[in-house]
Design an enzyme around this catalytic site. Structure first.
Site, mmCIF file in Angstrom:
data_model
loop_
_atom_site.group_PDB
_atom_site.id
_atom_site.type_symbol
_atom_site.label_atom_id
_atom_site.label_comp_id
_atom_site.label_asym_id
_atom_site.label_seq_id
_atom_site.Cartn_x
_atom_site.Cartn_y
_atom_site.Cartn_z
ATOM 1 N N HIS A 41 0.824 -1.201 0.000
ATOM 2 C CA HIS A 41 0.000 0.000 0.000
ATOM 3 C C HIS A 41 0.865 1.261 0.000
ATOM 4 O O HIS A 41 0.603 2.227 -0.696
ATOM 5 C CB HIS A 41 -0.836 -0.014 1.287
ATOM 6 C CG HIS A 41 -2.273 0.224 1.010
ATOM 7 N ND1 HIS A 41 -3.275 -0.471 1.640
ATOM 8 C CD2 HIS A 41 -2.874 1.074 0.175
ATOM 9 C CE1 HIS A 41 -4.424 -0.039 1.194
ATOM 10 N NE2 HIS A 41 -4.216 0.889 0.306
ATOM 11 N N ARG A 65 -7.724 -9.585 -19.280
ATOM 12 C CA ARG A 65 -7.093 -10.852 -18.908
ATOM 13 C C ARG A 65 -8.121 -11.704 -18.177
ATOM 14 O O ARG A 65 -8.802 -11.210 -17.277
ATOM 15 C CB ARG A 65 -5.889 -10.599 -18.000
ATOM 16 C CG ARG A 65 -5.223 -11.903 -17.598
ATOM 17 C CD ARG A 65 -3.967 -11.661 -16.818
ATOM 18 N NE ARG A 65 -4.258 -11.172 -15.478
ATOM 19 C CZ ARG A 65 -3.308 -10.806 -14.619
ATOM 20 N NH1 ARG A 65 -2.045 -10.843 -14.976
ATOM 21 N NH2 ARG A 65 -3.619 -10.384 -13.421
ATOM 22 N N ASN A 86 6.515 -9.431 -13.985
ATOM 23 C CA ASN A 86 6.530 -9.694 -12.534
ATOM 24 C C ASN A 86 6.677 -11.198 -12.279
ATOM 25 O O ASN A 86 7.534 -11.639 -11.519
ATOM 26 C CB ASN A 86 5.229 -9.209 -11.871
ATOM 27 C CG ASN A 86 4.921 -7.761 -12.191
ATOM 28 O OD1 ASN A 86 5.820 -7.003 -12.514
ATOM 29 N ND2 ASN A 86 3.661 -7.375 -12.108
ATOM 30 N N ASP A 87 5.804 -11.963 -12.941
ATOM 31 C CA ASP A 87 5.890 -13.409 -12.733
ATOM 32 C C ASP A 87 7.025 -14.035 -13.529
ATOM 33 O O ASP A 87 7.659 -14.982 -13.065
ATOM 34 C CB ASP A 87 4.551 -14.084 -13.081
ATOM 35 C CG ASP A 87 3.571 -13.982 -11.930
ATOM 36 O OD1 ASP A 87 3.995 -14.225 -10.788
ATOM 37 O OD2 ASP A 87 2.400 -13.628 -12.160
ATOM 38 N N ARG A 108 8.071 -13.134 -5.593
ATOM 39 C CA ARG A 108 8.008 -11.715 -5.950
ATOM 40 C C ARG A 108 7.618 -10.824 -4.777
ATOM 41 O O ARG A 108 7.807 -9.614 -4.824
ATOM 42 C CB ARG A 108 7.052 -11.505 -7.134
ATOM 43 C CG ARG A 108 5.631 -11.894 -6.853
ATOM 44 C CD ARG A 108 4.786 -11.911 -8.120
ATOM 45 N NE ARG A 108 4.050 -10.686 -8.320
ATOM 46 C CZ ARG A 108 3.144 -10.511 -9.269
ATOM 47 N NH1 ARG A 108 2.877 -11.496 -10.130
ATOM 48 N NH2 ARG A 108 2.493 -9.386 -9.395
ATOM 49 N N CYS A 115 3.359 -5.951 -19.824
ATOM 50 C CA CYS A 115 2.382 -5.375 -18.899
ATOM 51 C C CYS A 115 2.784 -5.566 -17.438
ATOM 52 O O CYS A 115 2.016 -5.274 -16.539
ATOM 53 C CB CYS A 115 0.987 -5.934 -19.144
ATOM 54 S SG CYS A 115 0.884 -7.703 -18.871
HETATM 55 C C1 PEP Z 1 2.932 -10.047 -14.312
HETATM 56 O O1 PEP Z 1 3.070 -11.153 -13.783
HETATM 57 O O2 PEP Z 1 3.881 -9.348 -14.718
HETATM 58 C C2 PEP Z 1 1.584 -9.462 -14.482
HETATM 59 C C3 PEP Z 1 1.403 -8.348 -15.166
HETATM 60 O O3 PEP Z 1 0.557 -10.078 -13.857
HETATM 61 P P1 PEP Z 1 0.262 -9.956 -12.268
HETATM 62 O O4 PEP Z 1 1.177 -8.896 -11.732
HETATM 63 O O5 PEP Z 1 -1.173 -9.607 -12.165
HETATM 64 O O6 PEP Z 1 0.589 -11.329 -11.810
HETATM 65 MG MG MG Z 2 1.379 -12.457 -13.474
#
Ligand code: PEP
Ligand code: MG
Length: 561
Positions: free
Chosen positions: A189, A328, A443-444, A454, A491
């Site tokens: 946050h 998504r 991110n993933d 993460r 993204c």
């Molecule tokens: C990602 O994994 O980079 C992604 C955009 O999806 P989320 O952050 O919702 O897992």
């Molecule tokens: Mg993801």
């Protein structure tokens, strides 16, 4: 800390702050578990508890009235949570059992913290709100100063173990020129509000932060995540001047996204609901690059009907009636569990039945969501020519991509997939034979490529999308995209990093999707570099041996060193 020593932490909000450090007021010492009521008067102790919680709640509500936007929302939510009947019942029960109000507050809140932690992910990050309430109530019961933001008269760099969302929300960006926390994660946050306020912010600095004394001149670089104590004043002044120059460029920048030599790069927004989409539409966003549909249903106990889902999706579609929108399908699981879609317990949910995998054991779930997405287009009166793209999260195999693409095409939807599992990057050439686009979830992809959670504040050095291993997977995906003429977007949070955005464009990424507030920073940076420079930056980053080396090499190539 020795002069000029630099701490390396997780960069959250770019920008530079240079000022004397000031520490947030400490939390109150916690009472011994089961401390008895002094004097033993149960009714008076319950009364004291009620008076203290009401005072804290009213103070937060008053601050909410003076704040705006999500700051006001956070304060109001914390104010309400302070009077929440669930934990009050638990606390009053403890007081009736003979515990003092502060011990009862501590144990009642602890119970709820454990529950939030067990839920994991986004819920677990919200435990900071509960602990903040505990500290404020205990301080109030003892007549101590409220923990949190110190009163300062001159620009300062704020240091804290962790900041409560309520503190971050009321932070005056003119007085606090940067903030650094020892704990916290990039999606906490605190990080979200710092991003909104535009205050340079670095998190997860670790225990070493404690070595910085209040008053020490401190330079914070929110882009590289470095915190330097007693830097060379000339170096600090140059860094501040460069940041101010960039801030002016950002203010003057007008979209759409393109490099200095005119190559178009679509800049899109990541949203979770219609409200965020409407806000994005007022800014630089050229459309939506990631609508995380699962965020609409985090508190739903049962699967929403097709009609219900369509109404919700339509609110996002309406915000960009003619522009590109990428929805998504439910990425339920791990840090975003949905009661109606996920298994009750998994030992390792990040590697479990999440994303597209939930559809295997839940017959018709995907079909119903795709029906709802198709219906939402009609409900929103969307231009039939407008690109409405749908992508599946956590695709790992060609068979999954084929199945998903078939379902989309039956409904007239354009199918794509997230590339966020290394297997998908390695198989991207094959996946693109059946899909119309892909979007890289850095991110993933970083989490799985580096085998590092993460959300862990201890592994931020690994969960860094600048890691050359991650960049090589992105490169592989872009090459497949070029060979097959398939659009490749990004993204994940990497798209919000202006410097990394240059690398991504150099690798061949066609669109970048990030928090709406990050887009003008990215756009202004891209406008400063040619596609040739982006390609050189990409080569330099790919050839680096680690994440810091990649950053440094790219800065040098782009003349920012
Ligand atoms: C990602 O994994 O980079 C992604 C955009 O999806 P989320 O952050 O919702 O897992
Ligand atoms: Mg993801």
């Amino acid at each position: 800390m020795s002069p000029s020593a630099a701490l390396k932490a997780t960069a959250v909000v770019p920008g530079v702050g240079y000022a004397p450090a000031v520490w947030a007021r400490p939390r109150p010492a916690l009472p011994q578990e089961g401390t008895p009521i002094p004097g033993g008067d149960v009714d008076a102790e319950i009364e004291r508890f009620r008076t203290a919680t009401t005072a804290v709640s009213e103070r937060l509500a008053a601050r909410a009235n003076r704040a705006e936007g999500s700051a006001a929302e956070v304060l109001l939510a914390t104010s309400k949570l302070t009077l929440d009947r669930g934990w009050h019942r638990a606390a009053v029960k403890k007081i009736k059992g003979g515990e003092s109000a502060d011990a009862a507050t501590m144990s009642a809140i602890e119970k709820f913290v454990e529950m939030f932690k067990a839920a994991g992910g986004v819920m677990a990050e919200r435990t900071t709100d509960l602990e903040d309430i505990r500290d404020r109530v205990i301080a109030e019961l003892r007549g101590e100063e409220e923990p949190g933001l110190p009163a300062v008269a001159a620009p300062s760099v704020l240091l804290a173990d962790d900041l409560s969302p309520a503190d971050t929300a009321t932070l005056d960006p003119d007085l606090f020129v940067a903030m650094v926390t020892a704990l916290g994660g990039p999606t906490s946050h605190t990080a979200i509000i710092a991003r909104q306020l535009g205050v340079p912010c670095v998190v997860a600095a670790g225990a070493g932060l404690r070595d910085i004394a209040s008053g020490a001149m401190t330079l914070v670089d929110g882009a590289s995540g470095t915190v330097t104590v007693d830097p060379d004043p000339e170096v600090a002044a140059a860094a501040v001047a460069e940041a101010a120059r960039m801030a002016d460029k950002i203010a003057a920048w007008e979209g759409p996204g393109r490099t200095a030599d005119g190559d178009r790069v679509q800049l899109l927004a990541n949203v979770g609901d219609g409200n965020a989409a409407r806000i994005a539409a007022q800014g630089a966003a050229e459309g939506i690059g990631l609508f995380r549909t699962e965020l609409c249903f985090l508190s739903a106990a049962t699967e929403p009907t097709v009609e219900n889902q369509a109404d919700i999706y339509a609110t996002v579609l309406k915000a960009f009636p003619e522009q590109k929108i990428v929805l998504r399908t439910l990425d339920a699981g791990s840090d975003k569990p949905l009661a109606f879609a996920n298994l009750e317990h998994e030992d390792n949910p990040a590697l479990g039945v999440r994303g597209l995998r939930i559809s295997r054991s839940n017959s018709g779930l995907m079909e119903r969501q795709l029906d709802a997405i198709a219906l939402a287009g009609t409900k929103a009166g969307r231009d039939p020519e407008a690109p409405t793209w749908v992508m599946a999260p956590m695709v790992a195999t060609l068979e999954e991509a084929e199945w998903f693409a078939g379902l989309c095409r039956e409904r007239g939807l354009t199918p794509g997939a997230m590339i966020e599992i290394p297997a998908a990057a390695l198989m991207s050439h094959d996946l693109m034979k059946v899909l119309d686009f892909v979007s890289i979830g850095t991110n993933d992809l970083t989490q799985y490529a580096m085998a590092a959670d993460r959300l862990s504040p201890h592994l931020a050095y690994l969960t860094d999308p600048w890691q050359p291993a991650v960049l090589r997977l992105i490169d592989m995906t872009c090459r497949s995209g070029r060979d097959s003429g398939t659009p490749v977007g990004v993204c994940g949070e990497a798209a919000a990093d202006p410097l990394l955005a240059c690398v991504l464009v150099g690798l061949g990424v066609n669109s970048l999707s990030a928090a709406a507030t990050a887009l003008s920073g990215v756009g202004a940076q891209l406008a400063e570099v040619t596609s040739e420079q982006c390609a050189a930056a990409a080569r330099a980053a790919l050839n680096a041996s680690d994440a810091d080396g990649a950053r440094a090499a790219v800065r040098e190539v782009l003349g920012l060193a």
